[in-house]
Structure formats: structure tokens, C-alpha cells
Design a protein around this motif. Sequence first.
Motif, PDB file in Angstrom:
ATOM      1  N   UNK A   1       2.192  41.208  -6.855  1.00  0.00           N
ATOM      2  CA  UNK A   1       2.482  39.852  -7.336  1.00  0.00           C
ATOM      3  C   UNK A   1       2.614  38.949  -6.119  1.00  0.00           C
ATOM      4  N   UNK A   2       1.559  38.207  -5.795  1.00  0.00           N
ATOM      5  CA  UNK A   2       1.517  37.384  -4.585  1.00  0.00           C
ATOM      6  C   UNK A   2       1.460  35.902  -4.955  1.00  0.00           C
TER       7      UNK A   2
ATOM      8  N   UNK B   1      -0.259  40.554  11.187  1.00  0.00           N
ATOM      9  CA  UNK B   1      -0.350  41.712  10.301  1.00  0.00           C
ATOM     10  C   UNK B   1      -1.349  41.471   9.177  1.00  0.00           C
ATOM     11  N   UNK B   2      -1.460  40.241   8.739  1.00  0.00           N
ATOM     12  CA  UNK B   2      -2.404  39.945   7.664  1.00  0.00           C
ATOM     13  C   UNK B   2      -3.839  40.178   8.120  1.00  0.00           C
TER      14      UNK B   2
ATOM     15  N   UNK C   1      -3.834  42.807   5.566  1.00  0.00           N
ATOM     16  CA  UNK C   1      -4.133  41.940   4.443  1.00  0.00           C
ATOM     17  C   UNK C   1      -3.017  41.722   3.458  1.00  0.00           C
ATOM     18  N   UNK C   2      -2.029  42.592   3.357  1.00  0.00           N
ATOM     19  CA  UNK C   2      -0.953  42.453   2.381  1.00  0.00           C
ATOM     20  C   UNK C   2       0.189  41.609   2.921  1.00  0.00           C
TER      21      UNK C   2
ATOM     22  N   UNK D   1       0.227  33.319   1.242  1.00  0.00           N
ATOM     23  CA  UNK D   1       0.263  34.766   1.002  1.00  0.00           C
ATOM     24  C   UNK D   1       0.638  35.555   2.249  1.00  0.00           C
ATOM     25  N   UNK D   2       1.459  34.953   3.102  1.00  0.00           N
ATOM     26  CA  UNK D   2       1.919  35.655   4.296  1.00  0.00           C
ATOM     27  C   UNK D   2       3.126  36.531   4.006  1.00  0.00           C
ATOM     28  N   UNK D   3       4.070  36.010   3.258  1.00  0.00           N
ATOM     29  CA  UNK D   3       5.331  36.721   3.033  1.00  0.00           C
ATOM     30  C   UNK D   3       5.901  36.279   1.692  1.00  0.00           C
TER      31      UNK D   3
END
Length: 573
Positions: A165-166, A257-258, A262-263, A299-301
Motif C-alpha cells: 500500500x504505497x 535505496x529506491x 524500488x520499495x 513513494x519514498x517512505x
Amino acid sequence: MHVLRPISLGRRRSRQRYHIDILPRYRQPRFCCIRYASQLFGPFGNPLGTDEEDEPQRPRSSDTETHSRLFDTFYKMFESAATTFASIAVLGLAGYSYHRYYKRLVLQKIENAFQPGDPVLELAALGKSATGSSTHIAGGEDGKDQNWILRPEQDKIDAIVNGTDKGKYHLIIGEKGTGKSSMLLEAMRKVDGEGISMFEAHADLEIFRIRLGKALDYEYHEDYIGSLFSIRGPRDTTALLDIERAFNKLEKLAMQRRKRRGGPLILIMNCTHLIRDDDDGRNLLELMQQRAEQWAASNLLTMVFNSDDYWVYERLKRYATRMEVVPVLDLPKDRAIAALEKYRRRYFPEQTLSSEILSQVYDQVGGRLAFLNRVAKSSNMIHTCEKIREAEKTWFLNKCGILGKEMDDDVMDQQKYASAAMVLARALVKAQNQMEASYDPREGHKLPQIPLYKARQIMTRADFIQSYDHDNIFTIDSRANVRADSVPMMNAFREICSEPGFDDFLEATLDRISAIESLNRTKELTLKDLWIEQRGEIRGKYLAVMKDSKGRDTGTLEFAIKPNENPEDDDTG
């Protein structure tokens, strides 16, 4: 060391004169050549093509000593400057290299905080092993926990924590003891805490700063070696600025990290309601909400706020565009009875309970997991249910007990707080009596609820309800409805309001509060020197002129002594 050097070169004479100069042993040959050239072309030497007899001779010993001292001075200056420059260059290069290394080390430490495994999970596992209740029972199907109580919100929490769930940030709101933190820990356990960091909030911003730094493994540059050369302390700023710096580092790591995985990262703040509702607390919530909005949009955190109080939702809702609220309520009757059976088998595997006893337990404590777990540990569950109800009643009376018409005026502020709570509790009891069905045999309890604005009208106060929510007396859900905090608290309300003479006692307290307020609003006017005796008669009066707000006369008021119509009542003599 002996060196022969020519004194002068003449065109007319072919012979050359040499002067023997005795140099110290430490002199280098190149300096001898420099000295030779300086004496040939310097101000004290003879130029080429001139004879020695053409110019007057000067003392050679003084010339040599002067040149030697000047050369030594310039050489020492050059040597000192070169040494200083080399030292500064080496120190600057080392400092810049350490600074670059330290910045990389900070990001590496923060990244390690999101690696699989989390200290919160380890503490939870240690706590369960200490109490003898293992979270994961060996032999369970697919490694599942046979004693875990599955709530309907668990799938939603799992999707949030594992990153499915982003694009949003979440507020989990519900009463104390409904299982919000347990669901978060269970969702973290399923992914072994990878990409997740969790910490507990606190009212003090300094402690909040330390806990956030511990969760991110960030030292706020307090371990930076450059602080050793500073007289000031390791941190010369406020806690909010340090939290902002930590979020800057976290954002930089999330971007790196993305690109690799990617998550989004997951940052969970538990017990958000512990932040004070003052200027510092509101500034902190505003800071975190701004970051949550930015990170959710990119959608970073994903930030998760876990709260028991409604005021956090009321504060975040003002600027929320990507926030999603996840309410967590008490379990319905069928799920609550199933949970009670699992808890009972964990602590008393040899006993079996009848459906009648399970229904009685639910009728008294409802579907609150904290109460069900406490009752399941007891050998006499019905007696434990009564103790829970009595504890809730005592808590309510200690916080909001009324004193009646004999109360002193010094406790009026506290009695305003208490009487407003009693009025609201009586309104909830009346609402429950008017409900067609306050108990469903299948769904269980249906606690009466009143909209927030109507509850404030009933209390005639708008500022007390937040304190009631914080004290776990009343609760406000995500739809702004007010009800009792739990089933035992509602049972305590019914017991208190059904006592003989309760309504009269409450009305007497309210009348006493009104009388004290009226007395405080009343001004006493004392008139003096009215007893003036003139010609055997007592005379004297005051004439007061009344005016409106614009200064216009609206009337007059006369204060005079009323003559005594019955002289026998005169006590003068």
C-alpha cells in the motif's frame, strides 16, 4: 671547508685574485654558488669589466657577515612558510577526507537500521519468552502462530508494512488495548523488519529526539570528531532542528535505496498521543506531516502514526491530502469469544469453558483484547471481570467525582470538570435506555454514542472532551462520535447513574456552581456618610446618574435613608 672564489675580474689585468672563504661545515655547495654570484653582482661587489683599483675598497669582513645574516633570515622565512603551508595542506586534506567519510558513514548507519531484524521485534520476543508465552508455537501450520488473534484490520496493516500500500501515509486510531501495536509487530515479524523502523513517541522533545535517533541509528553529529576542537557542546540547536536534520538524512537514504530496490521505507511512530497539545507538540506534528506528505507523493517512505486520542486526527486532518485513517475497534462477540478461548488454552490447556461462561465474560468486559487476555489468565474469570468494572468505576470517580451543594468555592474549577463529565455520562445512559436494542446476541454490545458537537452542547463546555479522551473516560472515534471508553466503563456509568438520589445530587452540585459563579459576578457597593443629622432629622442621600455606552443620560438613581415609621423600634436609646 675551504673555497677559493675570485674577488674581481679585470679586463686590463689577466691575473685573478682569489679570496679564501672558510665556510661552516653545514653549508651546502649550492649556497656557496649563490653567495659567489651575490658578491659579483650585488651592491658590494665589483661589476664585470672594472678594476679593483677603480673603486675604493670596503671592509670585507662586515660585508660577509651582513650578507650571511640576510641570507639566513630569508632562508628561515622560506623554510617556515613552506612547512606551514605543507602542514595546512595535509591537515585540510585529512579533514576533508574525514568529512566525506563521516557523511558516508552516517548514511551507512541509517541504512543498517532498515536491514532485516529490528530491536523492537527482539524486545517483543524477549517479553513473550519471559512470560512463558511463545509467539510462534512449534508445529503450527506453515509457521503460523496458533495463539495469534487475527483481527479484520490485519490484512490492511500487512499491506502497509510490507510496502504494498504505497502513495499514502496512515493514522491508526483506536482505544487503548484494542491491539494496534500488536498488529504492527505481527506485520513486521512477517517481513522480518526489513525496510521498517519503529520508535515510541514522548511528550519531551529531547527524549523524542533521542528515540528517533536510536531508531535511525543517527547520532546527530555528536560523534563527529570536529566537535573536539569546539568549546561549545556537541549540539548547539533545538530538538526540532535536530529532527529536521535526521529527516534530511533519511530522505537522502530513501532516494538512494529506491534506485537499488524500488520499495519505500516504513517509519512507524507509536503512541503519537503522548505528544503534548501545545506549541512545541503542534510544531512537531506539522513537521512530520509535511515530510509524510512529500514522501507519500514520491513513494519514498510511508509514515504510520499510531494514536489513542482523537486530537491527533483533528490536528492532522487540517492539512491532510494523502492521509488514510485506519480505525481499530473492539472485537464483535463471535471473534471476542474465539479470542478468549485461545487465550484460555494458552494459560490453562487442560480446562474447557462452557459457552455460558464465555458469554458472561463478554457481557461484562466486551471485546477489548487487553481485558480478555487479563481475564483468561485468572482462575476465577467472573471475579476478575467484576474487578475490572470496579477499577473503571473507581478511576472515573477519582477523576470526576462531584461534591454536592456543600462544596467549597476553591474547588469550583475541578467541579466544573467533574460535573460536565457526570452530565455527559448521564446523557449516554439515557441514550442507551432509549435504544431499541443495545445488545445484539450475535454482534454483541452496541454502545450508545453522541456526536461531538452535541456532547459539547450537553456539557456546555467545548474544552473538556479532549481531556476525557486522554484520561480514557470517554472516547472519540474517527467519525467524531463520543461514547464510553469501554464496556466496563459504560457499566460503571450505569451503576453510578442508577444510585438513589444521583440526579438530585448532581443538580445540587450544578446549582452550587451557578451560585458561586453568580457570586463572583456580583459586585458589592457600600454607601457611607448617609447618616447626617440636620435640625433634629436624619438626612443624607446619593444621586447616581446612569449613562449608556455613548455617554447619554438614561436616568438617575437616588440612594436615601428611609425614615423609621415606628419610633419604638429605634435602638438608639
